[in-house]
Design a protein around this motif. Structure first.
Motif, PDB file in Angstrom:
ATOM      1  N   CYS A 254       0.825  -1.189   0.000  1.00 33.73           N
ATOM      2  CA  CYS A 254       0.000   0.000   0.000  1.00 33.73           C
ATOM      3  C   CYS A 254       0.868   1.251   0.000  1.00 33.73           C
ATOM      4  O   CYS A 254       1.955   1.276   0.564  1.00 33.73           O
ATOM      5  N   ARG A 255       0.342   2.318  -0.574  1.00 34.08           N
ATOM      6  CA  ARG A 255       1.136   3.528  -0.687  1.00 34.08           C
ATOM      7  C   ARG A 255       1.064   4.416   0.540  1.00 34.08           C
ATOM      8  O   ARG A 255       1.872   5.302   0.716  1.00 34.08           O
ATOM      9  N   SER A 256       0.069   4.203   1.417  1.00 33.93           N
ATOM     10  CA  SER A 256      -0.065   5.074   2.578  1.00 33.93           C
ATOM     11  C   SER A 256      -0.529   4.285   3.789  1.00 33.93           C
ATOM     12  O   SER A 256      -1.100   3.198   3.679  1.00 33.93           O
ATOM     13  N   ASN A 257      -0.286   4.859   4.962  1.00 34.46           N
ATOM     14  CA  ASN A 257      -0.781   4.251   6.186  1.00 34.46           C
ATOM     15  C   ASN A 257      -2.307   4.217   6.219  1.00 34.46           C
ATOM     16  O   ASN A 257      -2.911   3.325   6.802  1.00 34.46           O
ATOM     17  N   HIS A 263      -8.166  -0.306   4.401  1.00 31.63           N
ATOM     18  CA  HIS A 263      -8.615  -0.872   3.120  1.00 31.63           C
ATOM     19  C   HIS A 263      -9.552  -2.061   3.320  1.00 31.63           C
ATOM     20  O   HIS A 263     -10.461  -2.280   2.523  1.00 31.63           O
ATOM     21  N   GLY A 264      -9.347  -2.817   4.406  1.00 37.95           N
ATOM     22  CA  GLY A 264     -10.142  -4.035   4.615  1.00 37.95           C
ATOM     23  C   GLY A 264     -11.230  -3.906   5.653  1.00 37.95           C
ATOM     24  O   GLY A 264     -11.549  -4.879   6.339  1.00 37.95           O
ATOM     25  N   GLU A 288      -3.083  10.913  -3.261  1.00 35.06           N
ATOM     26  CA  GLU A 288      -2.975  10.422  -4.635  1.00 35.06           C
ATOM     27  C   GLU A 288      -3.816   9.174  -4.860  1.00 35.06           C
ATOM     28  O   GLU A 288      -3.981   8.730  -5.994  1.00 35.06           O
ATOM     29  N   GLU A 289      -4.333   8.599  -3.777  1.00 41.20           N
ATOM     30  CA  GLU A 289      -5.130   7.382  -3.882  1.00 41.20           C
ATOM     31  C   GLU A 289      -6.595   7.752  -4.116  1.00 41.20           C
ATOM     32  O   GLU A 289      -7.181   8.537  -3.374  1.00 41.20           O
ATOM     33  N   ASP A 322     -14.142  13.224   3.379  1.00 37.38           N
ATOM     34  CA  ASP A 322     -14.527  13.018   1.977  1.00 37.38           C
ATOM     35  C   ASP A 322     -14.933  11.570   1.723  1.00 37.38           C
ATOM     36  O   ASP A 322     -15.733  11.297   0.822  1.00 37.38           O
ATOM     37  N   ASN A 323     -14.374  10.657   2.517  1.00 42.21           N
ATOM     38  CA  ASN A 323     -14.654   9.237   2.339  1.00 42.21           C
ATOM     39  C   ASN A 323     -15.623   8.687   3.371  1.00 42.21           C
ATOM     40  O   ASN A 323     -15.710   7.477   3.572  1.00 42.21           O
TER      41      ASN A 323
END
Length: 420
Positions: A254-257, A263-264, A288-289, A322-323
């Motif tokens: 993964c690109r970030s913490n 993610h899961g 960036e994700e 935002d998420n």
């Protein structure tokens, strides 16, 4: 008095003593609610109670029940009592709870061995002594365990560990075991629903893989956090120490913490991000994700510690909001806000929540930074019903702050603003 009268008197006496005539299992259940020493004393009530205490299946033993100076230094009254209890006990022990600060508890190993042979399903061992106690390997032979709470133990999984097939609740406090051991332990508990790791001091990564886990609480330290918990509904992560630079970001994958941790967890509804955890999440290229759908599409309640003077934390919080399109309740603990800040950091805060109804702001300070943050919430929350502010600083006019906020642009015409 003739025979018929004596017989009638005996019948009346037995009728009055309804409890003594109850089934033995019911009487044992009643005794389980008493302190264990009081439960044992019921053996003098009558012959009907003499052996009832020996069948109690739920044992709760606390050190403050036992005080004696008559025994050798290496043999406490607690040790002697529990040894005799196991010796005389008759039947299974489903629940065993022990709380002690005794640091010479040499008998604990044999008690755990005994419990492993008695069908134990609920086990609580709380040791408050200075040094951690090495957990006996027979603990892993307790195949019927459904709930476990261990405090102040050093734990090492045996090589032949196969898991606890019935375990649903697992709580460790001030226990020493590596992140790899936690992953292995949890992965082999197919029914685990509630996991708590309090005062986790190991400087290692935490990777939690559990298809059944619904509740998670982590308090302490870790170098990285990775969750594969598709049923997780409630989580609180309290990172004690400030992560340094990029050392917490695992290389590769993964690109970030942020994405590594969450993610899961597609079903999460309640989330707590405490102390330095937001700063940990702010590391990496999370901006960036672009996920195909919001990461927190079911999140309703959020508790968030945030340093409003830290631009990275503000960006991470903005990404979080935002998420989280369905967020309804927000509790923000404001920390380390710099007095006299011009508010530019909060001015760049992009807050958007179309469903937010309740907001509570704790540790508020009447500076430009905190005020800009509050105003951004009022401006962007059309369904907001209550905004509550609390502060540890009594040296300003709270009503003046409330009046000022009522004069600010608000997306909701029904919001009630109060300052405690």
């Amino acid at each position: 008095m003739d025979g018929s009268q004596q017989k009638q008197g005996k019948v009346d006496e037995e009728a009055k003593d309804i409890i003594s005539n109850l089934d033995e299992t019911i009487k044992a259940k009643i005794l389980s609610y008493l302190p264990i020493k009081e439960a044992i004393r019921t053996n003098i009530l009558s012959s009907k109670w003499r052996y009832t205490w020996t069948t109690i299946s739920e044992l709760d033993i606390r050190e403050d029940y036992f005080h004696s100076n008559k025994l050798p230094a290496n043999r406490s009254s607690l040790d002697k009592f529990v040894d005799n209890l196991f010796l005389l006990h008759n039947g299974p022990i489903h629940s065993f709870k022990l709380s002690t600060k005794h640091n010479r508890l040499y008998a604990l190993d044999r008690w755990i061995v005994n419990l492993s042979r008695n069908g134990i399903s609920e086990l609580t061992l709380v040791l408050t002594c200075k040094n951690k106690y090495k957990l006996h390997s027979s603990f892993f032979s307790c195949k019927n365990l459904m709930s476990v709470y261990l405090c102040n133990f050093s734990i090492k999984l045996p090589q032949d560990y196969e898991g606890f097939k019935l375990l649903s609740v697992l709580k460790f406090e001030s226990c020493s075991l590596t992140g790899a051991e936690i992953e292995r332990l949890v992965r082999n508990c197919a029914l685990l629903k509630d996991l708590s790791l309090r005062k986790f001091r190991e400087r290692s990564g935490l990777r939690i893989v559990s298809p059944s886990l619904e509740r998670l609480s982590i308090d302490g330290n870790f170098t990285y956090l990775q969750l594969f918990t598709p049923m997780l509904a409630r989580a609180c992560v309290d990172l004690e120490k400030n992560p340094s630079g990029g050392s917490c970001v695992q290389k590769g994958g993964c690109r970030s913490n942020f994405s590594r941790a969450f993610h899961g967890v597609p079903e999460i509804k309640m989330l707590g991000i405490r102390r330095h955890f937001l700063q940990y999440l702010a590391q990496g290229n999370f901006l960036e994700e672009k996920p195909l759908r919001p990461i927190f599409s079911h999140l309703k309640v959020l508790t968030l510690d945030i340093d409003l003077s830290n631009p990275k934390e503000i960006l991470a919080a903005s990404f979080l909001f935002d998420n989280a399109p369905t967020l309804e309740e927000l509790d923000v603990i404001i920390s380390n806000s710099s007095e006299g800040n011009d508010g530019s950091a909060s001015a760049s805060f992009t807050f958007s929540s179309q469903h937010l109804k309740e907001v509570c702001l704790e540790d508020f300070k009447p500076n430009e930074l905190d005020l800009a943050f509050v105003k951004s919430i009022l401006f962007s929350s059309p369904l907001l019903q209550t905004l509550t502010i609390s502060s540890h600083n009594p040296d300003y006019n709270k009503q003046a702050i409330v009046d000022l906020l009522y004069q600010s642009p608000r997306a909701s015409n029904v919001v009630k603003i109060s300052h405690l």
